[in-house]
Design a protein around this motif. Structure first.
Motif, PDB file in Angstrom:
ATOM      1  N   GLY A  27       3.147   0.264 -26.843  1.00 41.25           N
ATOM      2  CA  GLY A  27       2.008  -0.422 -26.925  1.00 41.25           C
ATOM      3  C   GLY A  27       1.492  -0.373 -25.554  1.00 41.25           C
ATOM      4  N   SER A  28       2.005   0.316 -24.728  1.00 43.45           N
ATOM      5  CA  SER A  28       1.189   0.226 -23.192  1.00 43.45           C
ATOM      6  C   SER A  28       0.728   1.640 -22.973  1.00 43.45           C
ATOM      7  CB  SER A  28       2.211  -0.318 -22.403  1.00 43.45           C
ATOM      8  OG  SER A  28       1.431  -0.046 -20.941  1.00 43.45           O
ATOM      9  N   THR A  30      -0.340   5.386 -21.671  1.00 46.53           N
ATOM     10  CA  THR A  30      -0.765   5.907 -20.383  1.00 46.53           C
ATOM     11  C   THR A  30      -1.682   7.043 -20.696  1.00 46.53           C
ATOM     12  OG1 THR A  30       1.487   5.471 -19.526  1.00 46.53           O
ATOM     13  CG2 THR A  30       0.174   7.002 -18.390  1.00 46.53           C
TER      14      THR A  30
END
Length: 333
Positions: A27-28, A30
């Motif tokens: 969910g994060s 980059t």
């Protein structure tokens, strides 16, 4: 205005998984995990149980959906990262298609592996804002195509887990994507060599890993998707199309007749950090490449190319008997 998704607003983020099937992006997103691609082709792979039962009516009974998996196909430009020791943008995808990666002597090398290949998580954003499709446990096949007047492309066919409707997030904005900015090398002066012959006039060359992908299903899971996708085999091969010259020695016919294995090489680009060399076959140790005769012609056809006669040479790649995994080597440098 209708609430629609624009297909051209499509962005892929890809990251190698540490644990198979576990979302490595989490969910994060980059920015550097973005992969520049053609418009992805997404589909569900659905299996159903047809209730073919006898009764008074000729009408069928409702089927049951038993398994749901996901497929994603797209193409990427063959280009380097701009730095010889930095893997290309498609690194995680190549690993998920059965390649190992090694950085040696100012180059990044890819050879096939026999042990279980890596898997990857893919976040597929479509529309801005639009829908996010999360695919985990992805593995697949890759083929490479180079045509005169164009560039080299890598064609990916990925398969992965359907993690339920929770993995399809609506009204989601596309995060910032940071792509490699190197231009893809044009397919010119590719130094094509087949055996010891560098005089071939070719207009296309193709390499296909032909990976065999299987999946595992279990009744001990409540999910309607496979628990694992994995590579069970490969039969790499491809084709090239030399011009037929009236005065040329027809060594391709001799090689076909005698099942004579040959080495085949070609290179895209000439600028450091944006060069890609294909060795069919080859391996490397400490950055030193060892060539081997891996290309065996398996069929020879004839084609008309704008009034010019060409051979259509089809081949298969074989690995060393004792070592293996040396039927192809790809060098980014």
């Amino acid at each position: 205005m209708a609430d629609i998704l624009l297909t051209r607003q499509s962005v892929l983020f890809v990251k190698t998984e540490t644990t198979y099937g576990t979302d490595s992006i989490g969910g994060s997103v980059t920015a550097g995990d973005a992969v520049l691609s053609t418009i992805p082709d997404f589909s569900f792979d659905v299996e159903t149980y047809e209730r073919n039962l006898a009764r008074e009516s000729l009408s069928p009974l409702d089927p049951r959906v038993t398994n749901i998996n996901c497929s994603l196909s797209f193409s990427c430009e063959l280009r380097g990262s701009g730095t010889a020791t930095t893997p290309p943008e498609i690194n995680a995808l190549l690993k998920a298609c059965g390649f190992s990666v090694a950085t040696e002597s100012a180059a990044v090398f890819y050879n096939p592996v026999t042990t279980a290949s890596s898997s990857c998580t893919i976040y597929f954003y479509q529309g801005d804002p639009g829908q996010l499709k999360k695919l985990t446990g992805c593995v697949g096949n890759v083929s490479f195509a180079v045509e005169q007047g164009g560039i080299g492309v890598a064609n990916f066919e990925m398969q992965g887990k359907f993690d339920g409707t929770a993995a399809f997030v609506s009204n989601t904005a596309i995060p910032t994507a940071d792509y490699d900015e190197e231009l893809p090398p044009i397919a010119q002066n590719i130094s094509f060599v087949y055996g010891s012959d560098s005089t071939f006039e070719i207009s296309s060359v193709e390499v296909n890993m032909n990976n065999e992908i299987q999946n595992v299903k279990t009744m001990n899971s409540s999910a309607k998707t496979a628990t694992n996708f994995f590579l069970t085999g490969r039969s790499p091969g491809g084709s090239f199309n030399p011009l037929i010259e009236t005065s040329a020695v027809e060594n391709v016919i001799t090689n076909l007749e005698g099942s004579t294995g040959k080495n085949l090489q070609f290179v895209l680009g000439s600028t450091g950090g944006n060069k890609i060399t294909f060795y069919l076959g080859g391996s490397q140790s400490g950055g030193t490449v060892t060539d081997r005769d891996a290309v065996t012609l398996t069929n020879l056809g004839f084609e008309d190319s704008d009034g010019l006669a060409r051979y259509n040479c089809e081949y298969q790649l074989g690995a060393g008997f004792d070592t293996g995994n040396d039927e192809i080597l790809i060098k980014f440098w």
